[in-house]
Design a protein around this motif. Structure first.
Motif, PDB file in Angstrom:
ATOM      1  N   ASN A 111       1.052  -8.059  14.675  1.00  0.00           N
ATOM      2  CA  ASN A 111       0.298  -6.818  14.883  1.00  0.00           C
ATOM      3  C   ASN A 111       1.107  -5.598  14.459  1.00  0.00           C
ATOM      4  O   ASN A 111       0.582  -4.691  13.825  1.00  0.00           O
ATOM      5  N   TYR A 112       2.373  -5.561  14.818  1.00  0.00           N
ATOM      6  CA  TYR A 112       3.209  -4.413  14.500  1.00  0.00           C
ATOM      7  C   TYR A 112       3.504  -4.320  13.003  1.00  0.00           C
ATOM      8  O   TYR A 112       3.540  -3.239  12.435  1.00  0.00           O
ATOM      9  N   LEU A 113       3.731  -5.448  12.374  1.00  0.00           N
ATOM     10  CA  LEU A 113       4.186  -5.461  10.989  1.00  0.00           C
ATOM     11  C   LEU A 113       3.057  -5.388   9.967  1.00  0.00           C
ATOM     12  O   LEU A 113       3.304  -5.269   8.775  1.00  0.00           O
ATOM     13  N   LEU A 114       1.824  -5.441  10.417  1.00  0.00           N
ATOM     14  CA  LEU A 114       0.666  -5.417   9.523  1.00  0.00           C
ATOM     15  C   LEU A 114       0.697  -4.267   8.507  1.00  0.00           C
ATOM     16  O   LEU A 114       0.427  -4.479   7.334  1.00  0.00           O
ATOM     17  N   PRO A 115       1.036  -3.033   8.898  1.00  0.00           N
ATOM     18  CA  PRO A 115       1.030  -1.935   7.923  1.00  0.00           C
ATOM     19  C   PRO A 115       2.155  -1.982   6.882  1.00  0.00           C
ATOM     20  O   PRO A 115       2.086  -1.304   5.867  1.00  0.00           O
ATOM     21  N   PHE A 116       3.189  -2.765   7.116  1.00  0.00           N
ATOM     22  CA  PHE A 116       4.317  -2.835   6.193  1.00  0.00           C
ATOM     23  C   PHE A 116       3.984  -3.787   5.044  1.00  0.00           C
ATOM     24  O   PHE A 116       3.984  -4.997   5.211  1.00  0.00           O
ATOM     25  N   ARG A 117       3.721  -3.228   3.871  1.00  0.00           N
ATOM     26  CA  ARG A 117       3.316  -4.050   2.721  1.00  0.00           C
ATOM     27  C   ARG A 117       4.465  -4.850   2.140  1.00  0.00           C
ATOM     28  O   ARG A 117       4.256  -5.807   1.403  1.00  0.00           O
ATOM     29  N   ASN A 118       5.686  -4.479   2.463  1.00  0.00           N
ATOM     30  CA  ASN A 118       6.844  -5.177   1.896  1.00  0.00           C
ATOM     31  C   ASN A 118       7.419  -6.237   2.846  1.00  0.00           C
ATOM     32  O   ASN A 118       8.488  -6.760   2.606  1.00  0.00           O
ATOM     33  N   VAL A 119       6.680  -6.565   3.916  1.00  0.00           N
ATOM     34  CA  VAL A 119       7.148  -7.549   4.893  1.00  0.00           C
ATOM     35  C   VAL A 119       6.350  -8.840   4.746  1.00  0.00           C
ATOM     36  O   VAL A 119       5.125  -8.832   4.715  1.00  0.00           O
TER      37      VAL A 119
END
Length: 92
Positions: free
Chosen positions: A53-61
């Motif tokens: 849920n937290y990492l969803l906006p990070f496109r490079n993860v």
């Protein structure tokens, strides 16, 4: 001059806060030059869902979960194998 991509892999097990702090320290400012690969080694579903849920906006993860705990070194190797950068570093 073309920049070379750095891959940072983060092997983890039951450590939500540490992983989130690590990703925040790298930041999204380098999203075109830095790839972050996180391999969760069979943590509880709640912990994995929090990370997701937290990492969803990070496109490079890239976030991957092992169905079972495969051991520390095997998890490190799996995370490293998933990297695509010219330079590779581990953060743990």
């Amino acid at each position: 001059m073309q920049t070379q991509k750095l891959s940072i892999f983060i092997p983890t097990f039951n450590r939500t806060l540490s992983v989130l702090k690590a990703v925040e320290s790298i930041g999204i400012a380098y999203e075109n030059e830095v790839e972050i690969v996180i391999v969760d080694n069979g943590s509880s579903e709640n912990i994995f869902q929090e990370l997701k849920n937290y990492l969803l906006p990070f496109r490079n993860v890239i976030l991957v979960k092992n169905e079972i705990n495969i051991g520390m070194v095997a998890n490190w190797n799996k995370a490293m194998e998933l990297t695509t950068g010219e330079w590779v570093s581990m953060m743990c």
